[in-house]
Design a protein around this motif. Structure first.
Motif, short mmCIF file in Angstrom:
data_model
loop_
_atom_site.label_atom_id
_atom_site.label_comp_id
_atom_site.label_asym_id
_atom_site.label_seq_id
_atom_site.Cartn_x
_atom_site.Cartn_y
_atom_site.Cartn_z
N ILE A 197 -0.37 20.20 31.25
CA ILE A 197 0.02 18.88 30.76
C ILE A 197 1.53 18.83 30.53
CG2 ILE A 197 -0.26 17.20 28.89
CD1 ILE A 197 -3.03 18.42 28.38
N GLU A 198 2.17 17.82 31.08
CA GLU A 198 3.60 17.66 30.87
C GLU A 198 3.88 17.26 29.43
OE1 GLU A 198 5.82 15.40 33.81
OE2 GLU A 198 4.04 15.42 35.10
N ALA A 199 4.97 17.77 28.89
CA ALA A 199 5.31 17.50 27.50
C ALA A 199 5.44 16.00 27.24
CB ALA A 199 6.61 18.21 27.13
N LYS A 200 6.04 15.27 28.17
CA LYS A 200 6.24 13.83 27.95
C LYS A 200 4.91 13.09 27.92
CE LYS A 200 7.15 12.74 32.84
NZ LYS A 200 8.16 12.16 33.77
N VAL A 201 3.92 13.53 28.70
CA VAL A 201 2.60 12.90 28.69
C VAL A 201 1.88 13.23 27.38
CG1 VAL A 201 0.33 12.85 29.80
CG2 VAL A 201 2.41 12.94 31.20
N PHE A 202 1.98 14.48 26.95
CA PHE A 202 1.37 14.89 25.69
C PHE A 202 1.93 14.07 24.54
CE2 PHE A 202 0.91 17.40 21.87
CZ PHE A 202 -0.33 17.99 21.99
N GLU A 203 3.25 13.98 24.48
CA GLU A 203 3.90 13.28 23.38
C GLU A 203 3.61 11.79 23.40
OE1 GLU A 203 7.90 14.47 24.04
OE2 GLU A 203 7.56 16.51 23.32
N LYS A 204 3.56 11.18 24.58
CA LYS A 204 3.29 9.75 24.69
C LYS A 204 1.87 9.42 24.24
CE LYS A 204 3.35 5.92 28.02
NZ LYS A 204 3.62 5.53 29.44
N THR A 205 0.91 10.27 24.61
CA THR A 205 -0.48 10.04 24.24
C THR A 205 -0.68 10.24 22.74
OG1 THR A 205 -1.14 10.86 26.43
CG2 THR A 205 -2.87 10.60 24.80
N MET A 206 -0.07 11.28 22.20
CA MET A 206 -0.13 11.51 20.76
C MET A 206 0.53 10.35 20.00
SD MET A 206 -1.55 14.22 19.40
CE MET A 206 -2.38 15.72 19.96
N ALA A 207 1.63 9.84 20.55
CA ALA A 207 2.36 8.77 19.88
C ALA A 207 1.50 7.52 19.72
CB ALA A 207 3.63 8.43 20.65
N LEU A 208 0.71 7.19 20.73
CA LEU A 208 -0.14 6.00 20.65
C LEU A 208 -1.43 6.27 19.89
CD1 LEU A 208 -0.83 3.10 21.33
CD2 LEU A 208 -1.71 3.88 23.54
N ASN A 209 -2.13 7.33 20.26
CA ASN A 209 -3.46 7.55 19.71
C ASN A 209 -3.45 8.05 18.27
OD1 ASN A 209 -4.14 6.90 22.32
ND2 ASN A 209 -5.34 8.74 22.71
#
Length: 246
Positions: A104-116
């Protein structure tokens, strides 16, 4: 038509499509004034048209929930206009990516955590005081069976939903002596765009429609609800009390 939510102020996030759209539409049909939040303006306008055709009203709020300041201002605006919030439906969320944890790319991880997760916390922080001002505040936060199954490749989404459930349980414990009732919902497999993204080979005709799932969720907003700090499972149509350990 009964009006079980007559004159209630209801906030629904992710209201432009899927389960959120249907919950907003059905709660408006029950007499609530819906504050509909989503990024997609077109979807919100379609919802508004549907609600108005039923003789009811909504307030549209085009907002990216990762805009922290925007979420804070949302709570302020609701307080200024209505002085309270009766129902929160925290429905907005993203799948992220189905992938081995290490890929998992860090930016995808952080974006998903940021919303959810982060945006859900920020939303709770913004409206908790407003729900406490209602004589029968109700909070409904969408979760997923992924939070408990933890299947291979679902680690990111599962982690966000597990974190959200933990927040909701703590929030419920903090407010258990108040009229406010706080619960999570596992909608199960539903015919939505997110489900199609996760399961592209699945026949959508085998899945419940979002409108049917929303109809099962709506009773969690009613003043007569007594349960709090629990997980409502749509497939079983009942609350599942948490146990330690799960």
């Amino acid at each position: 038509m009964s009006a079980r939510l007559q004159d209630k102020i209801v906030l629904v996030t992710g209201a432009s499509r899927g389960i959120g759209y249907q919950i907003a539409k059905q709660m408006a049909a029950e007499g609530a004034h819906v504050v509909a939040v989503a990024r997609t303006v077109g979807g919100l306008e379609e919802l508004d048209d549907a609600i108005r055709r039923g003789g009811n009203s909504a307030t549209l709020v085009p907002l990216d929930l990762t805009d922290a300041g925007g979420v804070d201002r949302l709570g302020e605006a609701i307080h200024k206009r209505w002085g309270r919030l009766d129902v929160l439906v925290a429905n907005a969320g993203a799948l992220g990516v189905l992938s081995p944890i290490g890929h998992i790319e860090a930016k995808v991880f952080e974006k998903t955590m940021a919303l959810n997760v982060t945006a859900t916390w920020r939303l709770i922080r913004s409206v908790d005081p407003l729900l406490r001002l209602s004589p029968a505040g109700r909070a409904i936060v969408m979760s997923s069976g992924a939070a408990h199954s933890c299947r291979a490749f679902w680690g990111l989404y599962a982690a966000t939903k597990a974190a959200t459930e933990a927040m909701v349980r703590s929030w419920a414990a903090e407010t258990e002596n108040l009229p406010l009732r706080v619960n999570s919902v596992n909608p199960g497999a539903t015919r939505t765009a997110m489900r199609a993204l996760a399961m592209p080979g699945e026949d959508p005709d085998t899945l419940p429609k979002a409108a049917d799932v929303a109809a099962r969720i709506l009773p969690l907003a009613l003043p007569e609800l007594t349960e709090t700090g629990q997980l409502f499972d749509i497939r079983e149509n009942r609350f599942l009390a948490y146990r330690a350990p799960l």
